[in-house]
Design an enzyme around this catalytic site. Structure first.
Site, PDB file in Angstrom:
ATOM      1  CB  SER A 123      -0.850  -0.032   1.267  1.00 37.12           C
ATOM      2  OG  SER A 123      -1.371   1.241   1.547  1.00 37.12           O
TER       3      SER A 123
ATOM      4  CE1 TYR B 226      -3.907  -2.705   5.392  1.00 34.34           C
ATOM      5  CE2 TYR B 226      -3.403  -0.357   5.395  1.00 34.34           C
ATOM      6  CZ  TYR B 226      -3.670  -1.524   4.709  1.00 34.34           C
ATOM      7  OH  TYR B 226      -3.703  -1.501   3.342  1.00 34.34           O
TER       8      TYR B 226
ATOM      9  CE  LYS C 123      -1.519  -4.710   3.253  1.00 32.76           C
ATOM     10  NZ  LYS C 123      -1.738  -6.038   2.696  1.00 32.76           N
TER      11      LYS C 123
HETATM   12  C1  UD1 Z   1      -6.341   4.236   4.141  1.00 30.49           C
HETATM   13  C2  UD1 Z   1      -4.938   3.775   4.369  1.00 30.49           C
HETATM   14  C3  UD1 Z   1      -4.467   2.901   3.223  1.00 30.49           C
HETATM   15  C4  UD1 Z   1      -5.421   1.759   3.034  1.00 30.49           C
HETATM   16  C5  UD1 Z   1      -6.800   2.342   2.767  1.00 30.49           C
HETATM   17  C6  UD1 Z   1      -7.790   1.212   2.581  1.00 30.49           C
HETATM   18  C7  UD1 Z   1      -3.341   5.143   5.567  1.00 30.49           C
HETATM   19  C8  UD1 Z   1      -2.515   6.392   5.533  1.00 30.49           C
HETATM   20  N1  UD1 Z   1      -4.079   4.918   4.480  1.00 30.49           N
HETATM   21  O1  UD1 Z   1      -6.312   5.154   3.069  1.00 30.49           O
HETATM   22  O2  UD1 Z   1      -3.212   2.394   3.491  1.00 30.49           O
HETATM   23  O3  UD1 Z   1      -4.989   0.973   1.964  1.00 30.49           O
HETATM   24  O4  UD1 Z   1      -7.192   3.156   3.865  1.00 30.49           O
HETATM   25  O5  UD1 Z   1      -8.254   0.705   3.789  1.00 30.49           O
HETATM   26  O6  UD1 Z   1      -3.336   4.438   6.509  1.00 30.49           O
HETATM   27  N2  UD1 Z   1     -12.743  10.565   4.250  1.00 30.49           N
HETATM   28  C9  UD1 Z   1     -13.760  11.416   4.642  1.00 30.49           C
HETATM   29  N3  UD1 Z   1     -14.893  10.856   5.160  1.00 30.49           N
HETATM   30  C10 UD1 Z   1     -15.064   9.515   5.294  1.00 30.49           C
HETATM   31  C11 UD1 Z   1     -14.015   8.649   4.874  1.00 30.49           C
HETATM   32  C12 UD1 Z   1     -12.863   9.213   4.363  1.00 30.49           C
HETATM   33  O7  UD1 Z   1     -13.643  12.639   4.554  1.00 30.49           O
HETATM   34  O8  UD1 Z   1     -16.111   9.071   5.787  1.00 30.49           O
HETATM   35  C13 UD1 Z   1     -11.513  11.140   3.666  1.00 30.49           C
HETATM   36  C14 UD1 Z   1     -10.272  10.818   4.470  1.00 30.49           C
HETATM   37  O9  UD1 Z   1     -10.076  11.760   5.463  1.00 30.49           O
HETATM   38  C15 UD1 Z   1      -9.202  10.848   3.375  1.00 30.49           C
HETATM   39  C16 UD1 Z   1      -9.928  10.372   2.115  1.00 30.49           C
HETATM   40  O10 UD1 Z   1     -11.324  10.561   2.400  1.00 30.49           O
HETATM   41  O11 UD1 Z   1      -8.765  12.163   3.172  1.00 30.49           O
HETATM   42  C17 UD1 Z   1      -9.690   8.914   1.791  1.00 30.49           C
HETATM   43  O12 UD1 Z   1      -9.912   8.139   2.957  1.00 30.49           O
HETATM   44  P1  UD1 Z   1      -9.948   6.534   2.924  1.00 30.49           P
HETATM   45  O13 UD1 Z   1     -10.842   6.067   1.853  1.00 30.49           O
HETATM   46  O14 UD1 Z   1     -10.231   6.082   4.321  1.00 30.49           O
HETATM   47  O15 UD1 Z   1      -8.470   6.119   2.487  1.00 30.49           O
HETATM   48  P2  UD1 Z   1      -7.051   6.534   3.099  1.00 30.49           P
HETATM   49  O16 UD1 Z   1      -7.190   7.039   4.476  1.00 30.49           O
HETATM   50  O17 UD1 Z   1      -6.384   7.385   2.093  1.00 30.49           O
END
Ligand code: UD1
Length: 338
Positions: free
Chosen positions: A124, A149, A153
């Site tokens: 990842s 997690y 990785k």
């Molecule tokens: C995270 C993990 C990544 C993992 C992926 C899948 C880290 C840094 N990243 O990615 O390794 O492969 O999850 O499980 O650990 N967001 C919102 N509202 C929500 C959900 C998300 O605003 O309800 C925003 C988050 O703040 C972020 C973006 O959307 O900025 C993407 O979030 P998300 O889909 O959870 O992925 P990552 O955090 O990038």
């Protein structure tokens, strides 16, 4: 030629099984159904017209794993089986280390014992943490991930590098950015357990009114619209990269190979851009509220995937709207199953 796919009924695993079958590989799936459903197997068959072999067990059960290797002439493995919830990993780190690393080591022990090679590992972009520069290429320095997690990785990668070096094996580490979307047939997609943590499943469930409102975690990031930026890669494009990586590994003449590829689109999208693209693609509304930043989130991460293009002949092809359209079709399909 038979490929072992662990976690082959999971989100990225099931899409990759379809691409392998479409490219005439035989597939043996081991999946303990801890974060997947048996109907995915039937749907893989419906999509491909082919039937992968399926073993439902936990890869920590070494004797059952050994029997799979006895029963099939395995030419390589793509290892998807792992726990993947960032937040949960902070509450249950031992479960994450045990599940993600013991299972990996068990497969590698079988590879060593039986003199097998060709191993592809799901890693990842979390291994880069908040990189100092964007886009992120494979030489970007690694940072210790905040979550357990993420650490599994990074440790998995180290285990595989040692494995390749000590025993002259061929391995590929694939560092995914943010996988999204569903199969165009709408028969395969992500099945979030409980309340989704990831953005796109939450957006989708909000659009279908399972959730009331999306919480956008922070709009005070130093980005154009204040929301965080990620590189959202369509899962079918991602699945295709696995087949290309496997083909390259099988063709390699050197005994020891450690290949590393970033798999992303090369384009960053903000949370608000994703919400707007989803609304545009599907003509639905996604109500949202702005909340505090989520602990551990980084500001921006997007890939430089030129190495994958150069060496694998692979490039992400699907635009964000199209990926988000398939997600919505999958959600509608899931609702017909309730
Ligand atoms: C995270 C993990 C990544 C993992 C992926 C899948 C880290 C840094 N990243 O990615 O390794 O492969 O999850 O499980 O650990 N967001 C919102 N509202 C929500 C959900 C998300 O605003 O309800 C925003 C988050 O703040 C972020 C973006 O959307 O900025 C993407 O979030 P998300 O889909 O959870 O992925 P990552 O955090 O990038």
């Amino acid at each position: 030629m038979t490929i072992l796919v662990t976690g082959g009924l999971g989100y990225i695993g099931s899409h990759t099984v379809v691409e392998l079958l479409n490219n005439n590989f035989d597939v043996v799936i081991v999946d303990d159904l801890s974060n997947s459903e048996k109907f995915i197997l039937k749907n893989i068959e419906e999509v491909t017209g082919k039937k992968p072999v399926f073993y439902p067990f936990d890869l920590k059960r070494k004797e059952l794993l050994s029997q799979v290797f006895d029963a099939h002439e395995i030419a390589g493995c793509i290892n998807f089986a792992a726990y993947k919830a960032v937040g949960e990993s902070q509450e249950k780190p031992l479960d994450y280390y045990e599940n993600n690393l013991f299972t990996l080591i068990n497969i590698l022990q079988e590879f060593k014992r039986r003199n097998l090679s060709n191993f592809i590992f799901s890693s990842s972009c979390t291994v880069y943490g908040q990189a100092d520069e964007q886009p992120i290429d494979e030489n970007t320095p690694l940072k210790t991930p905040e979550s357990s997690y993420g650490k599994t990785k990074q440790m998995g990668e180290e285990i595989l590098k040692d494995f390749a070096t000590a025993y002259q094996k061929k391995v590929t580490l694939l560092r995914y950015f943010n996988p999204i979307g569903s199969h165009p047939s709408a028969l395969l997609g992500e099945l979030p357990l409980g309340i989704p943590n990831n953005l796109v499943p939450y957006v989708t469930q909000t659009a279908s009114k399972i959730r009331e409102k999306l919480s956008i975690w922070g709009n005070d990031y130093p980005t154009a619209d204040g929301t965080a930026i990620r590189d959202y890669i369509y899962v079918v494009d991602l699945a295709k990269a696995h087949v290309k990586a496997l083909q390259k590994l099988l063709d390699e003449t050197s005994e020891t190979v450690i290949d590393i590829y970033n798999l992303g689109t090369g384009k960053g999208s903000s949370v608000l851009e994703v919400v707007e693209a989803f609304e545009r693609a599907n003509h639905v509304e996604v109500p949202y509220q702005i909340c505090e930043r989520r602990a551990g989130d980084i500001t921006v991460a997007f890939a430089n995937a030129d190495k994958a293009e150069r060496e694998l002949g692979w490039k992400a092809e699907t635009i964000l709207e199209e990926a988000l359209r398939t997600t919505w079709e999958w959600q509608k399909y899931l609702q017909t199953r309730i």
